[in-house]
Scaffold this motif. Structure first.
Motif, PDB file in Angstrom:
ATOM      1  N   VAL A 117       0.820  -1.205   0.000  1.00 14.61           N
ATOM      2  CA  VAL A 117       0.000   0.000   0.000  1.00 14.61           C
ATOM      3  C   VAL A 117       0.862   1.266   0.000  1.00 14.61           C
ATOM      4  O   VAL A 117       0.437   2.330  -0.465  1.00 14.61           O
ATOM      5  CB  VAL A 117      -0.976  -0.054   1.204  1.00 14.61           C
ATOM      6  N   ALA A 118       2.109   1.130   0.447  1.00 14.83           N
ATOM      7  CA  ALA A 118       2.995   2.294   0.503  1.00 14.83           C
ATOM      8  C   ALA A 118       3.298   2.875  -0.876  1.00 14.83           C
ATOM      9  O   ALA A 118       3.707   4.030  -0.992  1.00 14.83           O
ATOM     10  CB  ALA A 118       4.307   1.914   1.197  1.00 14.83           C
ATOM     11  N   SER A 119       3.113   2.085  -1.928  1.00 12.18           N
ATOM     12  CA  SER A 119       3.375   2.604  -3.279  1.00 12.18           C
ATOM     13  C   SER A 119       2.298   3.574  -3.753  1.00 12.18           C
ATOM     14  O   SER A 119       2.447   4.204  -4.796  1.00 12.18           O
ATOM     15  CB  SER A 119       3.540   1.454  -4.285  1.00 12.18           C
ATOM     16  N   GLY A 120       1.204   3.649  -3.029  1.00 11.56           N
ATOM     17  CA  GLY A 120       0.202   4.680  -3.338  1.00 11.56           C
ATOM     18  C   GLY A 120      -0.916   4.230  -4.253  1.00 11.56           C
ATOM     19  O   GLY A 120      -2.019   4.774  -4.198  1.00 11.56           O
ATOM     20  N   HIS A 121      -0.646   3.253  -5.129  1.00  8.11           N
ATOM     21  CA  HIS A 121      -1.721   2.716  -5.982  1.00  8.11           C
ATOM     22  C   HIS A 121      -1.712   1.182  -5.898  1.00  8.11           C
ATOM     23  O   HIS A 121      -1.972   0.489  -6.866  1.00  8.11           O
ATOM     24  CB  HIS A 121      -1.580   3.196  -7.429  1.00  8.11           C
ATOM     25  N   GLU A 176       8.768  -0.899  -3.352  1.00  9.21           N
ATOM     26  CA  GLU A 176       7.875   0.263  -3.549  1.00  9.21           C
ATOM     27  C   GLU A 176       8.413   1.156  -4.658  1.00  9.21           C
ATOM     28  O   GLU A 176       9.615   1.226  -4.892  1.00  9.21           O
ATOM     29  CB  GLU A 176       7.755   1.067  -2.251  1.00  9.21           C
ATOM     30  N   HIS A 177       7.511   1.871  -5.289  1.00 11.59           N
ATOM     31  CA  HIS A 177       7.922   2.764  -6.370  1.00 11.59           C
ATOM     32  C   HIS A 177       8.850   3.866  -5.861  1.00 11.59           C
ATOM     33  O   HIS A 177       8.674   4.395  -4.761  1.00 11.59           O
ATOM     34  CB  HIS A 177       6.697   3.411  -7.014  1.00 11.59           C
ATOM     35  N   GLY A 178       9.800   4.234  -6.708  1.00 11.81           N
ATOM     36  CA  GLY A 178      10.699   5.347  -6.429  1.00 11.81           C
ATOM     37  C   GLY A 178       9.955   6.670  -6.457  1.00 11.81           C
ATOM     38  O   GLY A 178       8.800   6.752  -6.892  1.00 11.81           O
ATOM     39  N   PRO A 179      10.640   7.735  -5.991  1.00 15.00           N
ATOM     40  CA  PRO A 179       9.977   9.007  -5.708  1.00 15.00           C
ATOM     41  C   PRO A 179       9.312   9.706  -6.904  1.00 15.00           C
ATOM     42  O   PRO A 179       8.456  10.568  -6.689  1.00 15.00           O
ATOM     43  CB  PRO A 179      11.094   9.884  -5.135  1.00 15.00           C
ATOM     44  N   SER A 180       9.664   9.346  -8.142  1.00 16.53           N
ATOM     45  CA  SER A 180       9.063  10.060  -9.280  1.00 16.53           C
ATOM     46  C   SER A 180       7.661   9.580  -9.633  1.00 16.53           C
ATOM     47  O   SER A 180       6.995  10.186 -10.482  1.00 16.53           O
ATOM     48  CB  SER A 180       9.945   9.925 -10.521  1.00 16.53           C
ATOM     49  N   ILE A 181       7.226   8.489  -9.032  1.00 17.56           N
ATOM     50  CA  ILE A 181       5.865   8.006  -9.327  1.00 17.56           C
ATOM     51  C   ILE A 181       4.897   8.716  -8.374  1.00 17.56           C
ATOM     52  O   ILE A 181       5.071   8.660  -7.147  1.00 17.56           O
ATOM     53  CB  ILE A 181       5.774   6.469  -9.147  1.00 17.56           C
ATOM     54  N   PRO A 182       3.897   9.390  -8.927  1.00 17.46           N
ATOM     55  CA  PRO A 182       2.981  10.170  -8.073  1.00 17.46           C
ATOM     56  C   PRO A 182       2.334   9.302  -6.988  1.00 17.46           C
ATOM     57  O   PRO A 182       1.896   8.186  -7.264  1.00 17.46           O
ATOM     58  CB  PRO A 182       1.916  10.658  -9.069  1.00 17.46           C
ATOM     59  N   GLY A 183       2.329   9.825  -5.785  1.00 21.92           N
ATOM     60  CA  GLY A 183       1.614   9.156  -4.693  1.00 21.92           C
ATOM     61  C   GLY A 183       2.393   8.086  -3.964  1.00 21.92           C
ATOM     62  O   GLY A 183       1.874   7.476  -3.031  1.00 21.92           O
ATOM     63  N   THR A 184       3.647   7.839  -4.372  1.00 23.14           N
ATOM     64  CA  THR A 184       4.406   6.788  -3.679  1.00 23.14           C
ATOM     65  C   THR A 184       4.906   7.304  -2.323  1.00 23.14           C
ATOM     66  O   THR A 184       4.713   8.474  -1.965  1.00 23.14           O
ATOM     67  CB  THR A 184       5.574   6.270  -4.548  1.00 23.14           C
ATOM     68  N   CYS A 185       5.564   6.421  -1.577  1.00 26.28           N
ATOM     69  CA  CYS A 185       6.015   6.762  -0.226  1.00 26.28           C
ATOM     70  C   CYS A 185       7.116   7.835  -0.259  1.00 26.28           C
ATOM     71  O   CYS A 185       7.838   7.960  -1.248  1.00 26.28           O
ATOM     72  CB  CYS A 185       6.530   5.499   0.452  1.00 26.28           C
ATOM     73  N   PRO A 186       7.274   8.586   0.839  1.00 27.53           N
ATOM     74  CA  PRO A 186       8.368   9.560   0.909  1.00 27.53           C
ATOM     75  C   PRO A 186       9.705   8.864   1.142  1.00 27.53           C
ATOM     76  O   PRO A 186       9.746   7.698   1.538  1.00 27.53           O
ATOM     77  CB  PRO A 186       7.986  10.416   2.123  1.00 27.53           C
ATOM     78  N   GLY A 222      12.700  -3.337  -0.624  1.00 25.72           N
ATOM     79  CA  GLY A 222      13.447  -2.663  -1.682  1.00 25.72           C
ATOM     80  C   GLY A 222      12.697  -1.527  -2.331  1.00 25.72           C
ATOM     81  O   GLY A 222      11.732  -0.988  -1.781  1.00 25.72           O
ATOM     82  N   CYS A 223      13.164  -1.178  -3.499  1.00 26.72           N
ATOM     83  CA  CYS A 223      12.562  -0.077  -4.257  1.00 26.72           C
ATOM     84  C   CYS A 223      12.621  -0.405  -5.744  1.00 26.72           C
ATOM     85  O   CYS A 223      13.602  -1.000  -6.215  1.00 26.72           O
ATOM     86  CB  CYS A 223      13.319   1.222  -3.982  1.00 26.72           C
ATOM     87  N   GLU A 224      11.570  -0.035  -6.444  1.00 32.38           N
ATOM     88  CA  GLU A 224      11.573  -0.065  -7.914  1.00 32.38           C
ATOM     89  C   GLU A 224      11.951   1.352  -8.352  1.00 32.38           C
ATOM     90  O   GLU A 224      11.108   2.238  -8.452  1.00 32.38           O
ATOM     91  CB  GLU A 224      10.199  -0.459  -8.456  1.00 32.38           C
ATOM     92  N   ILE A 225      13.239   1.511  -8.555  1.00 34.60           N
ATOM     93  CA  ILE A 225      13.810   2.838  -8.845  1.00 34.60           C
ATOM     94  C   ILE A 225      13.526   3.210 -10.301  1.00 34.60           C
ATOM     95  O   ILE A 225      13.558   2.349 -11.185  1.00 34.60           O
ATOM     96  CB  ILE A 225      15.336   2.785  -8.582  1.00 34.60           C
ATOM     97  N   ASN A 226      13.251   4.485 -10.535  1.00 38.77           N
ATOM     98  CA  ASN A 226      12.996   4.937 -11.899  1.00 38.77           C
ATOM     99  C   ASN A 226      14.296   5.320 -12.593  1.00 38.77           C
ATOM    100  O   ASN A 226      15.109   6.067 -12.039  1.00 38.77           O
ATOM    101  CB  ASN A 226      12.060   6.151 -11.881  1.00 38.77           C
ATOM    102  N   ILE A 227      14.438   4.833 -13.816  1.00 35.68           N
ATOM    103  CA  ILE A 227      15.508   5.306 -14.703  1.00 35.68           C
ATOM    104  C   ILE A 227      14.957   6.560 -15.384  1.00 35.68           C
ATOM    105  O   ILE A 227      13.893   6.515 -16.007  1.00 35.68           O
ATOM    106  CB  ILE A 227      15.853   4.238 -15.765  1.00 35.68           C
ATOM    107  N   LEU A 228      15.664   7.679 -15.231  1.00 36.19           N
ATOM    108  CA  LEU A 228      15.087   8.948 -15.680  1.00 36.19           C
ATOM    109  C   LEU A 228      15.521   9.367 -17.079  1.00 36.19           C
ATOM    110  O   LEU A 228      14.801  10.127 -17.744  1.00 36.19           O
ATOM    111  CB  LEU A 228      15.469  10.063 -14.691  1.00 36.19           C
ATOM    112  N   ASP A 229      16.691   8.877 -17.527  1.00 33.06           N
ATOM    113  CA  ASP A 229      17.189   9.337 -18.823  1.00 33.06           C
ATOM    114  C   ASP A 229      18.238   8.360 -19.348  1.00 33.06           C
ATOM    115  O   ASP A 229      18.526   7.342 -18.723  1.00 33.06           O
ATOM    116  CB  ASP A 229      17.793  10.756 -18.693  1.00 33.06           C
ATOM    117  N   ASN A 230      18.816   8.715 -20.491  1.00 28.96           N
ATOM    118  CA  ASN A 230      19.780   7.811 -21.114  1.00 28.96           C
ATOM    119  C   ASN A 230      21.204   7.980 -20.593  1.00 28.96           C
ATOM    120  O   ASN A 230      22.144   7.381 -21.121  1.00 28.96           O
ATOM    121  CB  ASN A 230      19.719   7.956 -22.632  1.00 28.96           C
TER     122      ASN A 230
END
Ligand SMILES: [Zn+2]
Ligand SMILES: [Zn+2]
Length: 253
Positions: free
Chosen positions: A13-17, A41-51, A73-81
């Motif tokens: 539930v901490a992932s927000g969705h 849990e989703h990394g910080p760039s996903i709206p509504g995820t944990c702080p 753990g965390c499902e970290i977002n890759i932001l760019d190339n």
């Protein structure tokens, strides 16, 4: 069919969705006969995820529940190339398992060649254990160099059940995952089947993946979900990680 003992990619539930507590997830995993459950849990760039403080405080969570070893753990977002991640090294250091992947709402892509270069940088990042859903059709990628680099760096590639849900409308994901499996078989690169469960009932649900494994006649020995001991040694994750109650993690190669 071999027995599934690990599901490394799920959300509480901490992932927000997502809809289940850690305790409900662990209990469901035990009922399904799992030995290891990753809650990522989703990394910080996903709206509504944990702080961020959520990741720092995870040492309070017991890593054995209902006989299931939890990897927090965390499902970290890759932001760019450039391989930029949305969680810095300090916070990755608080994780038992670090998975990384591309999500369309927070990723700046480029050409197929550039995307592949970016993905290779993440695969070569020693803090990242697994790439989630590389075949989900968000980014155009060249799979063969990815499969080769994943083997060299002991980074697992995930074949993700959730990407293949008809509701996701990722029409090319089926073919991409078949290609990935064929290349992993050719090069001897291990894969992880991932449920990406967002509710406890989805844990270890790989129903959309079995036909792909059958179609490619994929070797059991390359499916890490069957082999907990191999999983820990391959990723260099201590089997008792988190048991001390102290935040601890180290690069895996
Ligand atoms: Zn994802
Ligand atoms: Zn996920």
């Amino acid at each position: 069919m071999r027995k599934i003992l690990i599901d490394a990619h799920t959300h509480s539930v901490a992932s927000g969705h997502a809809y289940s507590s850690i305790q409900e997830m662990a209990q469901a995993a035990a009922e399904k006969g799992l030995q290891v459950l990753g809650i990522t849990e989703h990394g910080p760039s996903i709206p509504g995820t944990c702080p961020l403080i959520y990741f720092k405080n995870m040492f309070v969570v017991p890593r054995m529940m209902y006989g299931v070893r939890l990897l927090m753990g965390c499902e970290i977002n890759i932001l760019d190339n450039d391989g930029t991640l949305d969680l810095n090294d300090e916070y990755i250091g608080y994780l038992d398992i670090a998975i990384a992947g591309i999500h369309v709402n927070c990723w700046k892509g480029g050409t197929r060649e550039e995307n592949t270069e970016g993905m290779l940088k993440v695969i070569c990042n020693p803090r990242i254990h697994m790439i989630c859903h590389p075949g989900d059709d968000t980014a155009e990628l060249d799979f063969e160099p990815i499969v080769i680099a994943a083997k060299e760096t002991h980074t697992l590639l995930e074949i993700n059940n959730h990407s293949l849900a008809p509701e996701r409308k990722r029409t090319a994901a089926h073919d991409h995952n078949l290609t990935l499996l064929r290349l992993c078989k050719k090069h001897g690169t291990p894969v992880m089947l991932g449920s990406d469960a967002h509710v406890s009932f989805q844990i270890a649900d790989y129903e959309r993946l079995w036909p792909l494994l059958a179609e490619t006649d994929f070797p059991d020995e390359l499916v890490m979900n069957y082999r907990p001991e191999r999983f820990f040694s391959y990723l260099n994750i201590p089997e008792n990680i988190g048991d001390t109650g102290l935040p601890t993690s180290a690069p895996h190669m």
